[in-house]
Design an enzyme around this catalytic site. Structure first.
Site, mmCIF file in Angstrom:
data_model
loop_
_atom_site.group_PDB
_atom_site.id
_atom_site.type_symbol
_atom_site.label_atom_id
_atom_site.label_comp_id
_atom_site.label_asym_id
_atom_site.label_seq_id
_atom_site.Cartn_x
_atom_site.Cartn_y
_atom_site.Cartn_z
ATOM 1 N N ARG A 48 0.790 -1.264 0.092
ATOM 2 C CA ARG A 48 -0.030 -0.255 -0.102
ATOM 3 C C ARG A 48 0.898 1.281 0.240
ATOM 4 O O ARG A 48 1.263 2.013 -0.911
ATOM 5 C CB ARG A 48 -0.992 -0.008 1.328
ATOM 6 C CG ARG A 48 -2.165 1.016 0.957
ATOM 7 C CD ARG A 48 -1.747 2.456 1.337
ATOM 8 N NE ARG A 48 -1.403 2.681 2.774
ATOM 9 C CZ ARG A 48 -1.065 3.821 3.208
ATOM 10 N NH1 ARG A 48 -0.840 4.921 2.273
ATOM 11 N NH2 ARG A 48 -0.690 3.998 4.505
ATOM 12 N N GLU A 49 1.465 1.608 1.219
ATOM 13 C CA GLU A 49 2.445 2.559 1.155
ATOM 14 C C GLU A 49 3.535 2.383 0.222
ATOM 15 O O GLU A 49 4.036 3.392 -0.503
ATOM 16 C CB GLU A 49 2.909 2.832 2.628
ATOM 17 C CG GLU A 49 4.166 3.979 2.853
ATOM 18 C CD GLU A 49 3.352 5.503 2.872
ATOM 19 O OE1 GLU A 49 3.986 6.098 2.103
ATOM 20 O OE2 GLU A 49 2.463 5.623 3.516
ATOM 21 N N HIS A 108 -6.991 0.316 2.379
ATOM 22 C CA HIS A 108 -6.777 1.877 2.987
ATOM 23 C C HIS A 108 -7.717 2.585 2.269
ATOM 24 O O HIS A 108 -7.177 2.685 0.990
ATOM 25 C CB HIS A 108 -5.177 2.164 3.181
ATOM 26 C CG HIS A 108 -4.894 3.439 3.712
ATOM 27 N ND1 HIS A 108 -5.158 4.529 2.988
ATOM 28 C CD2 HIS A 108 -4.544 3.783 4.720
ATOM 29 C CE1 HIS A 108 -4.735 5.499 3.897
ATOM 30 N NE2 HIS A 108 -4.412 5.099 5.123
ATOM 31 N N HIS A 229 1.562 5.561 12.234
ATOM 32 C CA HIS A 229 2.090 5.433 11.086
ATOM 33 C C HIS A 229 3.157 6.822 11.049
ATOM 34 O O HIS A 229 2.736 7.837 10.879
ATOM 35 C CB HIS A 229 1.263 5.742 10.098
ATOM 36 C CG HIS A 229 1.430 5.588 8.528
ATOM 37 N ND1 HIS A 229 1.657 4.696 7.876
ATOM 38 C CD2 HIS A 229 1.733 6.805 7.732
ATOM 39 C CE1 HIS A 229 1.841 4.943 6.541
ATOM 40 N NE2 HIS A 229 2.203 6.246 6.527
ATOM 41 N N HIS A 231 6.432 8.701 8.846
ATOM 42 C CA HIS A 231 7.180 8.892 7.717
ATOM 43 C C HIS A 231 8.592 9.351 8.278
ATOM 44 O O HIS A 231 8.690 9.797 9.430
ATOM 45 C CB HIS A 231 6.525 9.979 6.952
ATOM 46 C CG HIS A 231 5.437 9.276 5.772
ATOM 47 N ND1 HIS A 231 5.701 9.190 4.760
ATOM 48 C CD2 HIS A 231 4.348 8.803 6.203
ATOM 49 C CE1 HIS A 231 4.837 8.567 4.031
ATOM 50 N NE2 HIS A 231 3.749 8.698 4.947
ATOM 51 N N HIS A 326 38.911 -3.049 17.315
ATOM 52 C CA HIS A 326 37.445 -3.879 17.075
ATOM 53 C C HIS A 326 37.804 -5.427 16.961
ATOM 54 O O HIS A 326 37.059 -6.084 17.358
ATOM 55 C CB HIS A 326 36.972 -3.134 16.309
ATOM 56 C CG HIS A 326 36.313 -1.907 16.517
ATOM 57 N ND1 HIS A 326 34.909 -1.666 16.419
ATOM 58 C CD2 HIS A 326 36.844 -0.795 17.054
ATOM 59 C CE1 HIS A 326 34.540 -0.112 16.805
ATOM 60 N NE2 HIS A 326 35.855 0.240 17.160
#
Length: 441
Positions: A48-49, A108, A229, A231, A326
């Site tokens: 959808r998005e 939606h 939701h 962004h 490291h």
């Protein structure tokens, strides 16, 4: 489009499970009664998005492939594009509903009765309705006041409820909306029995503190679940999603690689990274994290992008260690420079030893992999040779192995110095000299 492959110039390190501790310092406060960090759900919105991403065009076949992969991963809900967007979108929505997936299928739509009727007829498990509530969105997209919004919402909600499926009511652009208006409309829809209410940071303007305050306040006036939701325009989507759960939200919208309108929304992988640090057992019990890499590759290929080098978990460098200090620590105990365990995601950690930053402990591990016999002092000596060449140019694994093997041969082969003549030059000095002074034929 093929995604970037991990270079072979990295040394694979044996996996060592991260041990559980009694109290997770990266999890929620045990006394925080609002928090849903250990009981959240995801609404996966790639279909959808994600369709609003600039590069996205999903065929029906690709949508079905992605939906199945999301279901296999363990998504609680899969949200698809509104069936009102086009005739093909309606057919695609029906096709996904007919797959018989474990995940619930949502669609939606705008807060409109005709749209609701079309959505319900597709066979979805739930409908997410949304309407702009901020002054910007009331003035331009729909031009309606809050009284109209409330009445329209109640009519649509009652119709969808009569069909026996889930319903979510969400305000768009929630963080730029009047808080009194928001709370009033959320109280109204809560009274008539929505499954959940949603808040949306439509333009990505919110910060974690604002998120916590709004969700906590909303939690005090509604009895239903809260969905969020976010962004990512200002880079806060993952942090805002986690904070929303701390404040009492239950569900978070995500998409694979975060694709969506503009810079997209909370990325599924990044969100999983944050949540497994908070509650490893809960996340592993629900989601097949080892499927994440293939899922991201599937979507990346579909929208023709590469997975970013610094993508959480699956990025090219996600579990790669380079600096000497490291590397030494990681070889002794992976906890020192990792908060996530790569084996949880079906991945491995690597020590990059082909560079001037390498330390002798990393070279020692490589010597052992090559089944060669060198003392620590000899390994330190050969490390110096590697660093020397690394100061001149970039190295690869063959360069390092060549230097190690040449050095090993030198120290284990008796050298006979000519009685009257020049000494035999060091092989690695010849290699270094050839880089500094290329031969001209």
């Amino acid at each position: 489009m093929a995604t970037t492959q991990r270079s072979e110039d990295y040394q694979k390190v044996s996996e060592e499970p991260h041990k559980n501790v009694i109290k997770n310092p990266y999890g929620p406060n045990p006394g925080d009664y609002l928090s849903n960090v250990t009981s959240f759900k995801i609404i996966e919105s790639t279909l959808r998005e994600g369709e609003q991403f600039a590069n996205a065009f999903f065929t029906t076949e690709k949508k079905i492939e992605i939906a199945k992969a999301l279901d296999d991963f363990g998504a609680d809900y899969i949200e698809v594009t509104s069936p009102c967007a086009s005739e093909q979108c309606r057919k695609d929505c029906e096709a996904i509903c007919n797959l018989g997936l474990r995940a619930k299928i949502l669609t939606h739509i705008k807060c409109d009765m005709e749209a609701a009727k079309i959505a319900v007829d597709t066979g979805v498990d739930g409908v997410d309705i949304v309407i702009g509530a901020s002054k910007y969105l009331r003035q331009h997209p729909h031009g309606k006041d809050m009284s109209y919004i409330a009445k329209a919402a109640i009519d649509v909600i009652e119709f969808i409820k009569s069909k026996g499926i889930e319903i979510r009511f969400s305000s768009e652009d929630s963080f730029r909306s009047n808080i009194v208006d928001l709370l009033n409309i959320y109280k109204s829809v809560n009274k008539i029995g929505v499954t959940r209410v949603g808040i949306a940071d439509t333009v990505g303007c919110a910060n974690p503190r604002q998120v916590y305050e709004l969700v906590k306040t909303l939690k005090s006036v509604v009895s239903c679940d809260i969905e969020c939701h976010f962004h990512n325009d200002t880079g806060c989507a993952i942090a805002n999603s986690y904070t929303a759960l701390e404040a009492g939200a239950k569900l978070v919208d995500v998409s694979v690689l975060g694709i969506g309108e503009r810079n997209g929304i909370t990325p599924l992988g990044g969100f999983m990274a944050r949540m497994i640090a908070a509650d490893r057992e809960y996340v592993l019990s629900k989601y097949k994290l080892h499927k994440l890499r293939n899922l991201e590759s599937l979507v990346a290929d579909a929208v023709e992008v590469n997975i970013p080098f610094n993508n959480p978990i699956t990025g090219f460098c996600a579990f790669t260690h380079k600096a000497g200090v490291h590397a030494k620590a990681m070889l002794a105990n992976p906890h020192t420079y990792e908060i996530l365990n790569p084996s949880d995601f079906g991945l491995s950690r690597y020590i990059q030893f082909a560079s001037r930053l390498t330390g002798w402990n990393a070279i020692k591990a490589r010597v052992e992999q090559l089944n060669l016999d060198l003392t620590d002092d000899q390994i330190k000596n050969v490390t110096g040779k590697i660093k020397k060449l690394g100061d001149v140019r970039a190295l690869n694994i063959d360069d390092v192995d060549s230097i190690i093997k040449n050095y090993h041969a030198d120290v284990h082969t008796p050298q006979v110095k000519p009685a009257n003549g020049p000494s035999i030059p060091d092989k690695d000095e010849v290699l270094l000299d050839s880089v500094k002074k290329p031969r001209i034929d």
